[in-house]
Design an enzyme around this catalytic site. Structure first.
Site, mmCIF file in Angstrom:
data_model
loop_
_atom_site.group_PDB
_atom_site.id
_atom_site.type_symbol
_atom_site.label_atom_id
_atom_site.label_comp_id
_atom_site.label_asym_id
_atom_site.label_seq_id
_atom_site.Cartn_x
_atom_site.Cartn_y
_atom_site.Cartn_z
ATOM 1 N N ARG A 75 -10.716 15.945 6.857
ATOM 2 C CA ARG A 75 -11.559 16.234 5.695
ATOM 3 C C ARG A 75 -12.957 16.631 6.151
ATOM 4 N NH1 ARG A 75 -10.444 10.696 2.575
ATOM 5 N NH2 ARG A 75 -8.384 10.442 3.522
ATOM 6 N N MET A 109 -9.238 10.795 17.314
ATOM 7 C CA MET A 109 -10.449 10.550 18.090
ATOM 8 C C MET A 109 -10.137 10.285 19.561
ATOM 9 S SD MET A 109 -13.721 10.414 18.168
ATOM 10 C CE MET A 109 -14.247 10.361 16.448
ATOM 11 N N GLU A 119 -7.515 -5.290 5.233
ATOM 12 C CA GLU A 119 -7.431 -4.987 3.812
ATOM 13 C C GLU A 119 -6.278 -5.731 3.146
ATOM 14 O OE1 GLU A 119 -8.641 -0.623 2.924
ATOM 15 O OE2 GLU A 119 -7.926 -0.634 5.002
ATOM 16 N N ILE A 154 -11.319 3.925 14.334
ATOM 17 C CA ILE A 154 -12.357 4.455 15.224
ATOM 18 C C ILE A 154 -13.465 3.427 15.417
ATOM 19 C CG2 ILE A 154 -14.132 6.235 15.490
ATOM 20 C CD1 ILE A 154 -12.293 8.111 13.871
ATOM 21 N N HIS A 171 -12.467 2.862 -0.127
ATOM 22 C CA HIS A 171 -12.425 1.876 0.955
ATOM 23 C C HIS A 171 -13.083 0.559 0.543
ATOM 24 C CE1 HIS A 171 -12.394 5.576 3.820
ATOM 25 N NE2 HIS A 171 -11.147 5.144 3.653
ATOM 26 N N ARG A 177 -2.361 -2.023 -3.676
ATOM 27 C CA ARG A 177 -3.551 -1.202 -3.501
ATOM 28 C C ARG A 177 -3.433 0.018 -4.418
ATOM 29 N NH1 ARG A 177 -4.817 3.472 0.742
ATOM 30 N NH2 ARG A 177 -7.031 3.755 0.312
ATOM 31 N N ASN A 235 0.877 -1.172 0.000
ATOM 32 C CA ASN A 235 0.000 0.000 0.000
ATOM 33 C C ASN A 235 0.914 1.221 0.000
ATOM 34 O OD1 ASN A 235 -1.778 2.078 0.466
ATOM 35 N ND2 ASN A 235 -2.773 1.142 2.235
#
Length: 396
Positions: A235, A278, A379, A326, A174, A85, A7
């Site tokens: 974002r 977070m 992933e 998260i 995603h 990826r 990735n």
């Protein structure tokens, strides 16, 4: 056969070596701060932690360190496939594909759609091909899973020539994560994936939700770019398109500067004025930090609203799935979202929800409520599985 999964980002390479025959992870790691004097690589090789400085900070140096670790394990010659990826495949790619010069050309053609991601993906692919010339290289696209969306879901209400000539439509991202957790949720629920309507929420620094009907994406929150949709780390997610012109005039910014601010200075960071993390925001909110509290409340509200909206695409919702950094670790966020989704029959089991952190997964819903699950995404494994399946199909 070992499968190497890569990735490649603009300043990092995340990698993992997987053997799907016996579920072994040969090594994993991250090369970061590429392109800078402080570039380095961290590797976990058979449980042993290693670090290496990368003087020039190039992809080639990162792959040289990786190749050395493979040599130490004695498996370099057994790396038969490399799965890459790739963030944006446009409308051209509906599934993984063997990398050729033609395919690389098509990925380059998608650079205007993902200027922050595809150039790094291409550079990483070319460096990896040089480092592992005897392996089969396969591209797995974030956007491919969402190519099953119907036109009513992916078209924007804009002039038709924008779509026909410039590819202006919703693509979604995603995809490997949404596909992976949907399949694993079906296993946990003990039901065939083909019979399930799921709403999956991938929540990390980037966030998106997806409506998965029978294992196929029928709608998702991200669009032409990864900026659309939910509140994310830095974002903004959805804003009025008129904001660009307004704030450009009011603040004396160029359109590219406005877009950059929406990508890098907004979201949780912009709302809180404190952080995009977070964990830090939850701690700060607990101490009474008003900005952190606002960021959490807006994040939860918009997430719940988007998840509920996916019911329109599905007709019925059989389960909700949380994943990502998260989604897998913030019990307070999950509890607050499920409380807002009472309209769908959702409710959290407090004890189960609190326990589903730090790698623990499973059902977190109250008895009799709409099933809600935490599934740890993987992933890398999904890319490895799709790479292997493609090569097996080609060989057959």
């Amino acid at each position: 056969m070992w499968t190497l999964v890569l990735n490649c980002g603009s300043s990092s390479v995340k990698f993992a070596l997987l053997n799907l025959d016996d579920d072994r992870v040969g090594l994993s790691g991250l090369a970061e701060r590429l392109g800078s004097a402080g570039a380095s690589a961290r590797l976990d090789v058979g449980g042993e932690r290693r670090t290496a400085e990368l003087g020039g900070g190039s992809y080639a140096e990162a792959f040289a360190v990786l190749a050395g670790a493979l040599d130490d394990l004695g498996v370099r010659a057994q790396v038969g496939a490399v799965g890459h990826r790739v963030v944006h495949g446009g409308e051209r790619f509906h599934a993984p594909v063997r990398l050729t010069d033609e395919v690389l050309g098509e990925i380059r053609a998608c650079v205007p759609l993902a200027p922050l991601h595809n150039p790094a993906n291409i550079a990483g692919i070319e460096a990896a091909q040089a480092a592992f010339p005897d392996a089969a290289h396969v591209a797995v696209f974030d956007t491919a899973f969402h190519q099953t969306m119907p036109e009513v879901a992916y078209r924007y209400p804009v002039p038709g020539d924008w779509y026909r000539q410039h590819g202006v439509r919703r693509y979604g991202f995603h995809g490997t994560s949404h596909a992976y957790v949907a399949a694993r949720a079906a296993e946990v629920l003990g039901r065939p994936l083909a019979e399930l309507n799921l709403v999956t929420a991938h929540l990390g620094n980037g966030c998106s939700v997806c409506a998965v009907a029978g294992g196929r994406s029928v709608d998702t929150s991200m669009g032409l770019t990864p900026l659309e949709g939910l509140v994310m780390g830095t974002r903004s997610g959805d804003v009025d398109p008129g904001l660009h012109d307004y704030i450009a005039r009011q603040a004396g910014l160029s359109l590219s500067e406005v877009t950059s601010a929406l990508n890098k200075e907004s979201g949780l960071l912009g709302l809180s004025g404190l952080s995009n993390d977070m964990r830090e925001l939850e701690e700060a909110a607990g101490r009474g930090h008003a900005g952190a509290r606002l960021a959490l409340d807006v994040f939860v509200y918009r997430l719940a609203k988007q998840m509920a909206g996916m019911a329109v695409a599905l007709g019925r919702v059989d389960a909700l799935v949380f994943t990502g950094g998260i989604g897998e670790n913030s019990a307070p966020v999950r509890a607050a979202v499920l409380a807002r989704l009472g309209v769908l029959g959702a409710a959290a089991d407090e004890a189960a929800n609190r326990a589903a952190v730090r790698g623990q997964s499973g059902l977190i819903s109250a008895p009799g409520a709409l099933p809600a699950l935490v599934i740890n995404t993987n992933e890398e494994r999904m890319i490895a599985e799709q790479t292997r399946a493609l090569l097996a199909e080609v060989k057959a």
